[in-house]
Design an enzyme around this catalytic site. Structure first.
Site, PDB file in Angstrom:
ATOM      1  N   ARG A  63       0.848  -1.201   0.000  1.00  0.00           N
ATOM      2  CA  ARG A  63       0.000   0.000   0.000  1.00  0.00           C
ATOM      3  C   ARG A  63       0.881   1.249   0.000  1.00  0.00           C
ATOM      4  O   ARG A  63       0.580   2.241  -0.652  1.00  0.00           O
ATOM      5  CB  ARG A  63      -0.967   0.013   1.197  1.00  0.00           C
ATOM      6  N   LYS A 211      -8.927   7.539 -18.751  1.00  0.00           N
ATOM      7  CA  LYS A 211      -9.182   8.145 -20.050  1.00  0.00           C
ATOM      8  C   LYS A 211      -7.930   8.031 -20.933  1.00  0.00           C
ATOM      9  O   LYS A 211      -7.586   6.958 -21.353  1.00  0.00           O
ATOM     10  CB  LYS A 211      -9.665   9.585 -19.850  1.00  0.00           C
TER      11      LYS A 211
HETATM   12  C1  LIG Z   1     -13.683  10.537 -15.756  1.00  0.00           C
HETATM   13  C2  LIG Z   1     -13.270  11.817 -15.154  1.00  0.00           C
HETATM   14  C3  LIG Z   1     -12.980  11.910 -13.777  1.00  0.00           C
HETATM   15  C4  LIG Z   1     -13.160  10.744 -12.849  1.00  0.00           C
HETATM   16  O1  LIG Z   1     -12.253   9.725 -13.110  1.00  0.00           O
HETATM   17  P1  LIG Z   1     -12.548   8.163 -12.792  1.00  0.00           P
HETATM   18  O2  LIG Z   1     -11.287   7.512 -13.236  1.00  0.00           O
HETATM   19  O3  LIG Z   1     -13.755   7.766 -13.553  1.00  0.00           O
HETATM   20  O4  LIG Z   1     -12.765   8.068 -11.319  1.00  0.00           O
HETATM   21  C5  LIG Z   1     -12.555  13.127 -13.296  1.00  0.00           C
HETATM   22  N1  LIG Z   1     -12.420  14.206 -14.091  1.00  0.00           N
HETATM   23  C6  LIG Z   1     -12.693  14.166 -15.406  1.00  0.00           C
HETATM   24  C7  LIG Z   1     -12.535  15.396 -16.243  1.00  0.00           C
HETATM   25  C8  LIG Z   1     -13.126  12.968 -15.982  1.00  0.00           C
HETATM   26  O5  LIG Z   1     -13.412  12.941 -17.285  1.00  0.00           O
END
Ligand SMILES: *Cc1c(COP(=O)(O)O)cnc(C)c1O
Length: 390
Positions: A63, A211
């Site tokens: 961790r 993303k």
């Molecule tokens: C998807 C997203 C998040 C959250 O991220 P997760 O990996 O889904 O927890 C935060 N900010 C933006 C701009 C996003 O597109």
């Protein structure tokens, strides 16, 4: 080959102080392991032997740190020339950790066109614990300065989601610092290849690695990069103390995705620019929101802080029914939440990603569709949209 029982030192390429480029994306964060591997291995051990009680080697408990995560964090640090980087189990885990930096008695400021999950976390989770959130148009400097009075944290998004407005990071960071607040920029939409928030005065850059960093819609993760080592140590302490860390498999996938980020983002941005230009001329589309269009209201700021305008855009249709119908008619664009992967996605924010902000100051138009443009053949993407608009 190493024969001692000490793990070999991870190989740190000479990216220190250098401008991140394609070479550093490909080479940083490679841990050769015991055999000189050119791809970083997945180290699953949750615990590591100690030399004597309380005297740990490089790692003690996973961790706190793990070799695969450390390789990823080295690579992330290089992408924004940061003092420090931390990997998280999701983008929201990263944002949650940054919110925890807020000093008691101070509030958080977010934009009025922010990621719905950030608003939900602040409003429904932190709000219950007494942390107040002020929502403001971050592009309105006078309103921003007023909102920052007494703030501990500015959570800036630029470009915004889903309206693609752009705020000057330099001006926002200066205003945050004048108020004694930390300035964090959610850099998910732009990516570190197109935008370097730390160079423009931000203290922390945040990513949903789900993303563009992962880039293939197969891993959930997050990242933070800090300009100041002390702030980075605080976030590293939160990894250990609160535990929202990614597992070694997920770190491996994020690391693999990161190596091709510049290539993917450049192709996707070129595709998005072509699509935005075509849709802007299309009478069936009421409005196109894309920071690369000449008539975009923030075009001048885009040129000062972004290498390219990115691969996200949104379009307004005549009404909600038309928008919903188009979202179900595309064949190359998949109807799905998320963004930033090799494949193109289309979604209806009002009923999907932004459903949690309906009725709030962050509400988005119901006639809006958001497009995450991928790296497919652009003619196929244009033909798909043309067919769906009919
Ligand atoms: C998807 C997203 C998040 C959250 O991220 P997760 O990996 O889904 O927890 C935060 N900010 C933006 C701009 C996003 O597109």
């Amino acid at each position: 080959m190493t024969t001692s029982n000490q793990p070999p030192e991870p190989h740190h390429p000479s990216t220190e102080g250098a401008v991140p480029n394609e070479t550093s994306y490909v080479h940083s964060g490679v841990n050769p392991g015991a055999y000189g591997a050119v791809a970083t291995g997945i180290e699953l051990s949750t615990t590591f032997t100690m030399e004597s009680p309380g005297v740990a080697g490089r790692y003690d408990y996973a961790r706190a740190q793990n070799p695969t995560r450390e390789a990823l964090e080295d690579a992330l640090r290089a992408t924004e020339n940061a003092a420090n980087a931390q990997a998280w189990s999701s983008g929201l885990a990263a944002i949650d950790a940054v919110i925890r930096l807020t000093a008691a008695g101070r509030h958080v400021v977010i934009g009025n066109d922010a990621y719905g999950g950030t608003w939900r976390l602040l409003e429904k989770v932190w709000g219950r614990l007494g942390l107040r959130t002020v929502v403001v148009d971050t592009g309105d400097q006078v309103a921003l300065e007023a909102a920052l009075d007494g703030a501990g944290l500015l959570l800036l998004e630029t470009p915004t989601n889903p309206m693609l407005r752009v705020t000057s990071i330099r001006r926002a960071a200066d205003a945050a610092h004048a108020a004694g607040a930390v300035c964090a920029v959610d850099n998910t939409f732009a990516t570190s290849w197109l935008q370097q928030p730390l160079d423009h005065g931000a203290d922390i850059s945040i990513h949903s690695a789900t993303k563009y960093i992962g880039g293939h819609s197969d891993v959930v993760g997050g990242a933070t990069m800090t300009r100041d080592a002390e702030l980075g140590r605080h976030l590293a302490f939160l990894q250990k103390a609160a535990g929202a860390v990614p597992g070694p498999f997920d770190c491996f996938l994020m690391l693999r995705g990161l190596r091709t980020l510049p290539l993917r983002v450049e192709r996707a941005s070129a595709n998005a620019a072509r699509i935005a230009a075509a849709l802007a001329r299309d009478p069936r589309v009421a409005k196109v929101h894309y920071p690369g269009l000449d008539d975009h209201p923030d075009r001048a700021i885009v040129d000062t802080q972004m290498r390219l305008p990115g691969a996200m855009l949104s379009i307004e249709l005549a009404d909600e029914a038309t928008a919903r119908a188009i979202a179900t008619r595309t064949r190359v664009f998949s109807l799905a939440e998320s963004l930033g992967a090799v494949e193109s996605l289309i979604e209806h924010p009002a009923s999907m990603t932004h459903a949690s902000v309906n009725g709030s100051a962050l509400e988005v138009p119901a006639s809006l569709l958001r497009l995450s443009v991928g790296i497919e053949n652009v003619e196929d993407l244009l033909a798909d949209l043309d067919r769906a608009l009919d």
